[in-house]
Design an enzyme around this catalytic site. Sequence first.
Site, short mmCIF file in Angstrom:
data_model
loop_
_atom_site.label_atom_id
_atom_site.label_comp_id
_atom_site.label_asym_id
_atom_site.label_seq_id
_atom_site.Cartn_x
_atom_site.Cartn_y
_atom_site.Cartn_z
CG ASP A 116 -8.14 17.41 6.18
OD1 ASP A 116 -8.15 16.24 5.74
OD2 ASP A 116 -8.26 18.40 5.44
CG ASP A 117 -10.57 11.94 6.81
OD1 ASP A 117 -11.59 11.75 7.49
OD2 ASP A 117 -10.26 11.21 5.83
CB SER A 157 -11.77 17.80 -2.99
OG SER A 157 -11.34 18.34 -1.76
NE ARG A 161 -5.66 19.96 -2.91
CZ ARG A 161 -5.53 18.78 -2.30
NH1 ARG A 161 -6.00 18.61 -1.09
NH2 ARG A 161 -4.91 17.78 -2.89
CG ASP A 169 -11.39 14.77 0.23
OD1 ASP A 169 -11.21 14.83 -1.00
OD2 ASP A 169 -10.51 14.39 1.02
CG ASP A 186 -3.76 14.63 -1.06
OD1 ASP A 186 -4.60 15.31 -1.69
OD2 ASP A 186 -4.06 13.70 -0.30
CE LYS A 208 -9.32 18.85 2.18
NZ LYS A 208 -7.95 18.73 2.71
C1 GLA Z 1 -7.62 13.51 0.57
C2 GLA Z 1 -7.42 15.02 0.51
C3 GLA Z 1 -6.41 15.45 1.57
C4 GLA Z 1 -6.90 15.03 2.94
C5 GLA Z 1 -7.17 13.53 2.97
C6 GLA Z 1 -7.85 13.10 4.24
O1 GLA Z 1 -6.48 12.80 0.19
O2 GLA Z 1 -6.97 15.42 -0.76
O3 GLA Z 1 -6.21 16.84 1.53
O4 GLA Z 1 -8.07 15.74 3.25
O5 GLA Z 1 -8.01 13.12 1.88
O6 GLA Z 1 -8.09 11.75 4.30
#
Ligand code: GLA
Length: 435
Positions: free
Chosen positions: A79-80, A190, A215, A158, A219, A156
């Site tokens: 992820d991030d 997202s 999404r 975002d 979160d 993914k």
């Molecule tokens: C958003 C996304 C999360 C995650 C964070 C990462 O909040 O909805 O799922 O990926 O960013 O910073």
Amino acid sequence: MHLAVLLLVSALSGATLALDNGEMRVPPMGWLAWERFRCDIDCAHDPKNCISEDLFIDMADRLSEDGWRELGYVYVNIDDCWSSMKRDEKGRLQADPKRFPGGIHKLARYMHDRGLKLGLYGDLGTHTCGGYPGTTLDKIELDAQTLADWEVDMFKFDGCYSNATEQAKGYPLMSKALNATGRPIGYSCSWPAYQGGLPPKVNYTQLGEICNLWRNYGDIQDSWDSVLNIIDWFFENQEVLAPAAGPGKWNDPDMLIAGDFGLSMDQSRAQMALWAIMAAPLFMSNDLRTISSGARSILQNKMAISINQDAMGIQGRRIVKEKNGIDVSWRPLSNNASALVFFSRRNDMPYRYQTTLGKLNYTAGSYKIYDVFTEKTTTLKDTTGFVVSVNPTGVVMWHVSAPAKRNLRQFYKGGRLQGFAFGNDDENVVPHAFL
Ligand code: GLA
């Protein structure tokens, strides 16, 4: 052969129009770093838990050695906070060189060598939510190509630091750019979560055509409050959401958090059961190195997984919301089977809920019941009253099918009893693996 026929039928019927990359005909399953490991980049002090290639290698090893992969958990998703703060001299995204010395391509190879897949995270906008370099509209093609060059399997995308207009351009553009690379890359958008998740701002027909999953909502956090809030939103909006889902296109209520700190075993079962009913992607975010055997057996429950992965890909719905705090959800499955979840919102004690299959819209007949978590079977007529005892914030989950007809016959091979077989005309049996 069967798959080909199925694909042809669904293509002809047009009922399952989805992103044309052939990916994710059933909800994707795997592991995703964010909820459990967040943006921990402090490898000096927290080497085991920081976002680094070691973490993803550890999780890949656990997925392939602890029985997860065989059950379908094949994605390892970064992820991030994976990238360097700067793009390279050619303007491409690059991994943080200290934490990912081998780079993303090598990590993808590591996954592929083990029958796993690699997912990566990016963000449409100037920055990711965590403040790392984002993908502005002019960078979309370049970044899509970089993902393909690295042999990434899922992306993914975002939406932090972009506005509605940019999102309306960027999400479809990225879909095209990913397809244009020629590499099948599952595409997680997202976008709807940034637009409130509902029409008229969100166009689910379009999402189904450009994304494999999306999404819709906020979160998930490591608490029952958070899980319940998500459950409520998804079931309250099921008339909009359920028709949007199907093979290749899924609503994503966010990660499974069983195995973390916030949920009891009953709550973990509730999340697993309801995610299965919703045909949700099953991405665990937990520490597979230290997960308890209780959480593991919930996440590895074969029948819950097979319900989630049903080939028809119909998202289930809540069909009853009782004043006494019991909700009943139902999902139709292949071969005239179905799944039921009795869910208790109560906080007092196990509740004895009484009903009949007839009251739950089952047509006249006799049904075979398999309790997903106790593994007990029984037979029920539509008119027979029954009682399920549902724990506070817990579930009882059933797989329901037409019972085996009476033509069950023992078969012999070379004079020795081999086992049991069902007559050919009998399609609606509980899968033998689960008996
Ligand atoms: C958003 C996304 C999360 C995650 C964070 C990462 O909040 O909805 O799922 O990926 O960013 O910073």
